[in-house]
Design a protein around this motif. Sequence first.
Motif, PDB file in Angstrom:
ATOM      1  N   ASP A 103      76.591  79.104  46.701  1.00  0.00           N
ATOM      2  CA  ASP A 103      76.727  79.441  48.163  1.00  0.00           C
ATOM      3  C   ASP A 103      77.150  80.987  48.382  1.00  0.00           C
ATOM      4  O   ASP A 103      76.948  81.093  49.609  1.00  0.00           O
ATOM      5  N   GLU A 104      77.354  81.549  47.411  1.00  0.00           N
ATOM      6  CA  GLU A 104      77.955  83.004  47.800  1.00  0.00           C
ATOM      7  C   GLU A 104      76.689  83.941  48.063  1.00  0.00           C
ATOM      8  O   GLU A 104      76.803  85.075  48.760  1.00  0.00           O
ATOM      9  N   GLY A 118      79.924  91.692  49.587  1.00  0.00           N
ATOM     10  CA  GLY A 118      81.201  91.595  49.992  1.00  0.00           C
ATOM     11  C   GLY A 118      81.705  92.944  50.669  1.00  0.00           C
ATOM     12  O   GLY A 118      80.671  94.022  51.014  1.00  0.00           O
ATOM     13  N   GLN A 122      76.106  82.198  41.460  1.00  0.00           N
ATOM     14  CA  GLN A 122      76.920  82.263  42.591  1.00  0.00           C
ATOM     15  C   GLN A 122      77.088  81.123  43.489  1.00  0.00           C
ATOM     16  O   GLN A 122      77.745  81.078  44.426  1.00  0.00           O
ATOM     17  N   ASN A 164      74.126  83.037  50.318  1.00  0.00           N
ATOM     18  CA  ASN A 164      73.957  82.531  51.517  1.00  0.00           C
ATOM     19  C   ASN A 164      73.971  83.770  52.692  1.00  0.00           C
ATOM     20  O   ASN A 164      74.878  84.429  52.739  1.00  0.00           O
ATOM     21  N   THR A 216      70.406  91.955  44.603  1.00  0.00           N
ATOM     22  CA  THR A 216      71.513  90.958  44.108  1.00  0.00           C
ATOM     23  C   THR A 216      70.890  89.966  43.224  1.00  0.00           C
ATOM     24  O   THR A 216      69.575  89.675  43.351  1.00  0.00           O
ATOM     25  N   SER A 223      76.564  92.811  46.516  1.00  0.00           N
ATOM     26  CA  SER A 223      77.117  91.662  46.601  1.00  0.00           C
ATOM     27  C   SER A 223      77.365  90.825  47.752  1.00  0.00           C
ATOM     28  O   SER A 223      77.280  89.867  47.979  1.00  0.00           O
ATOM     29  N   SER A 281      90.531  88.897  43.940  1.00  0.00           N
ATOM     30  CA  SER A 281      89.026  88.927  43.898  1.00  0.00           C
ATOM     31  C   SER A 281      88.486  88.083  42.904  1.00  0.00           C
ATOM     32  O   SER A 281      89.183  87.575  41.967  1.00  0.00           O
ATOM     33  N   THR A 282      87.427  87.450  43.279  1.00  0.00           N
ATOM     34  CA  THR A 282      86.581  86.529  42.278  1.00  0.00           C
ATOM     35  C   THR A 282      85.131  87.116  41.625  1.00  0.00           C
ATOM     36  O   THR A 282      84.593  88.057  42.567  1.00  0.00           O
ATOM     37  N   ASP A 283      84.919  86.701  40.511  1.00  0.00           N
ATOM     38  CA  ASP A 283      83.430  86.667  40.269  1.00  0.00           C
ATOM     39  C   ASP A 283      83.234  85.689  39.632  1.00  0.00           C
ATOM     40  O   ASP A 283      83.539  85.013  38.648  1.00  0.00           O
ATOM     41  N   ARG A 284      81.997  85.231  39.984  1.00  0.00           N
ATOM     42  CA  ARG A 284      81.434  83.699  39.699  1.00  0.00           C
ATOM     43  C   ARG A 284      79.669  83.817  39.033  1.00  0.00           C
ATOM     44  O   ARG A 284      79.113  84.810  39.537  1.00  0.00           O
ATOM     45  N   ASP A 317      70.888  86.605  41.270  1.00  0.00           N
ATOM     46  CA  ASP A 317      71.230  85.234  41.270  1.00  0.00           C
ATOM     47  C   ASP A 317      71.462  84.689  39.620  1.00  0.00           C
ATOM     48  O   ASP A 317      70.541  84.305  39.310  1.00  0.00           O
TER      49      ASP A 317
END
Length: 412
Positions: free
Chosen positions: A42-43, A13, A40, A45, A35, A11, A180-183, A37
Motif C-alpha cells: 500500500d505504499e 516520501g 511495497q 497508493n 516508481t 518513492s 526510515s524503512t525500505d520494503r 513496484d
Amino acid sequence: MAKEKIVLAYSGGLDTSVILKWLKETYDAEIIAFTADIGQADELNGLEEKALQTGASKIYIDDLRAEFAQDFIYPMFRSGALYEGQYLLGTSIARPLIAKRMVEIARAEGATAIAHGATGKGNDQVRFELTAAALAPELSVIAPWRLEEFREQFPGRAEMIAYAEKHGIPVTASAAKPYSTDRNLLHISFESGMLEDPWFDAAADSNKDMYVLSVAPEDAPDQAEYLDIEFEKGDVVALNGAKMTPLEVMETLNAIGGKHGIGRVDMVENRFVGMKSRGVYETPGGTILFTAHRKMESLTMDRDVMHLRDSLISKYATLVYNGFWFAPERLAIQALVEESQKNVTGTVRLKLYKGNVMAAGVKSPVSLYNPDIATMEADPTKAYDQGDAAGFIRLNALRLKVSSGVHQNANK
C-alpha cells in the motif's frame, strides 16, 4: 527549444518529493518520475496523483515484482549469498533492477540524466550509479544530496517540510516513527532514528509496532507448522505440492514465515562507503528459502563443487551489497553457480516454530547420499573398505610428521 528531461527514482516520501520540485526549479527541466513496484504494497497508493501535483510531467509505476523474483532474488539465492553472515541482501538486490528500468525509461524518453534521492553516506547511491555506468554510460547522474547547494538549502528535515508546505507538496512526516524503512518482495529494513544507538533494544515489547512482515516469535502460534518445499535445479517450484511461480513462492513464504516470527535480524554492518551502520531487517520468506536451499544442496551437490561455490559466497555477497550486480566478475561467478545447481532437485520438509526454521526431512531422485555406504553396519555394496582409510590417513599425515620433526630438531 525542448527542455532537458531527467528521470527521477521516486518513492513519494519527503526526500524524493522535495527533490522532484527542486530539480524542476534548479535545472528548468522536465521531470519524469519513476516508481518500481517491487512489493511495497500500500505504499504505492496515490503516487501518480502526488507526483503530477508536485511537478512531474509524467510518472511510470511499473510492476516489476515477477522480474524481481525470477531474475534477481532466485539467482542470488542459488548462490547462497549472505552478507557478513547475517544479511540476506533485501535492499541491495532490488537496486540494480530499479536502476536498470530507470535507464530503459531514460532512453525511451530521450532523457539525458537520471536522478535519485540516496544520500552521500549510504550504499544506494553506489548501487544506482554503478548499474547506470554498466548499462548506460552516456547518461549523467544527479545526486542532490551530494550537491553543496542542496545541502545548504536543506540542512535538516524541518527545512524540507517547510519547503514542501510552501510549494503545496503533500507529505507525511511524523515523529511517531523516527526511523526510515525500505520494503520490497524480499524484506523490509529499518534504520536511522532511535536505531542509530546500537544499545537500543529493537526487540523490546514496546517496539513491537515497528515490525511489518512478522509477529514477534513469542507471539507466534504455539503449534508448529510443517512445510514441503520442492526444488528444481536450485529453484523452488512448489510448496506443499502446489506449483507456483517465483513471485507466488515469495509471497506465500513471506506470509507463512511472518506468521511464525521467522526472519528477524538486528545487525551492525559495514557499508561500502566506509562506515558502520545498524540495520534491523525482516526477511521471513527469504530465511525459509535460504535454509531450505542449503538443505537441498547438502543431499545433491558434489562435495568439492559445494566447497568451491562456498568459497565464493563472501565475494558474491559483497559484490551484490556494493552494487556490482552487472559487473563481469559477478556474472562469471553466476555462471559457476548455475553449473553447481544442475542437480539441486528434490523436496525439503521444514518445521516452523516461534522464529525457528528446522529441518524435518529431505529427499531427491538424484541424491548423492547412499545409506548402504554411509551405514555403521556391514556395507552390502562393498564400495568402501574401512582398511583403505589407514593408507589415506598416512598420506595426509606425512607432511605433518615432516614439519613436526623439523621443528623438534630445531628446538633441541
